[in-house]
Design a protein around this motif. Structure first.
Motif, PDB file in Angstrom:
ATOM      1  N   ASN A  36    -101.467 -28.702 -15.436  1.00 24.99           N
ATOM      2  CA  ASN A  36    -101.691 -28.926 -16.854  1.00 24.99           C
ATOM      3  C   ASN A  36    -100.681 -28.124 -17.642  1.00 24.99           C
ATOM      4  N   ILE A  37    -100.088 -28.770 -18.592  1.00 25.03           N
ATOM      5  CA  ILE A  37     -99.134 -28.098 -19.470  1.00 25.03           C
ATOM      6  C   ILE A  37     -99.753 -28.054 -20.861  1.00 25.03           C
ATOM      7  N   TYR A  38     -99.770 -26.883 -21.428  1.00 26.12           N
ATOM      8  CA  TYR A  38    -100.374 -26.697 -22.737  1.00 26.12           C
ATOM      9  C   TYR A  38     -99.299 -26.342 -23.749  1.00 26.12           C
ATOM     10  N   ASP A  39     -99.490 -26.839 -24.960  1.00 27.52           N
ATOM     11  CA  ASP A  39     -98.597 -26.446 -26.051  1.00 27.52           C
ATOM     12  C   ASP A  39     -98.877 -24.999 -26.409  1.00 27.52           C
ATOM     13  N   TYR A  40     -97.820 -24.235 -26.604  1.00 28.42           N
ATOM     14  CA  TYR A  40     -97.971 -22.844 -27.010  1.00 28.42           C
ATOM     15  C   TYR A  40     -97.537 -22.730 -28.460  1.00 28.42           C
TER      16      TYR A  40
END
Length: 105
Positions: A4-8
């Motif tokens: 999972n890639i999350y916006d930072y």
């Protein structure tokens, strides 16, 4: 397995005057006006554009425009915003980067 890639959002980490000051100091050291304006925009979002507009007397639209990646805020705008953020713009003598040469024996 999927990653999972999350916006930072860096604005989430700017929760104190010290964090804001360090973030802006790093941006100012780049000397890149577009980057500095965008960093100011991140800080402004962390504070809240509506609150910042109220404290500075500037419109939200003006703040968004000034602190976009293509923005070019005036000194008056920068001073009003930094004051409202509780940080100061300061200067120090410019230091050239130290170049370390690789010596081989």
């Amino acid at each position: 397995m999927s990653d999972n890639i999350y916006d930072y959002d860096p604005a989430a980490a700017l929760d104190s005057k010290d964090a804001i000051a360090i973030f802006l100091a790093d941006a100012l050291e780049t000397g890149d006006s577009g980057y500095i304006a965008k960093a100011m925009g991140v800080v402004a979002r962390a504070k809240g554009m509506a609150e910042l507009a109220r404290e500075t007397g500037l419109s939200r639209e003006q703040l968004y425009r000034s602190f976009s990646g293509q923005g070019n805020p005036t000194l008056k705008t920068m001073l009003a915003v930094t004051r409202a953020l509780g940080v100061d713009l300061t200067t120090r003598p410019h230091q050239e980067p130290v170049v370390v040469q690789n010596s081989q024996a």
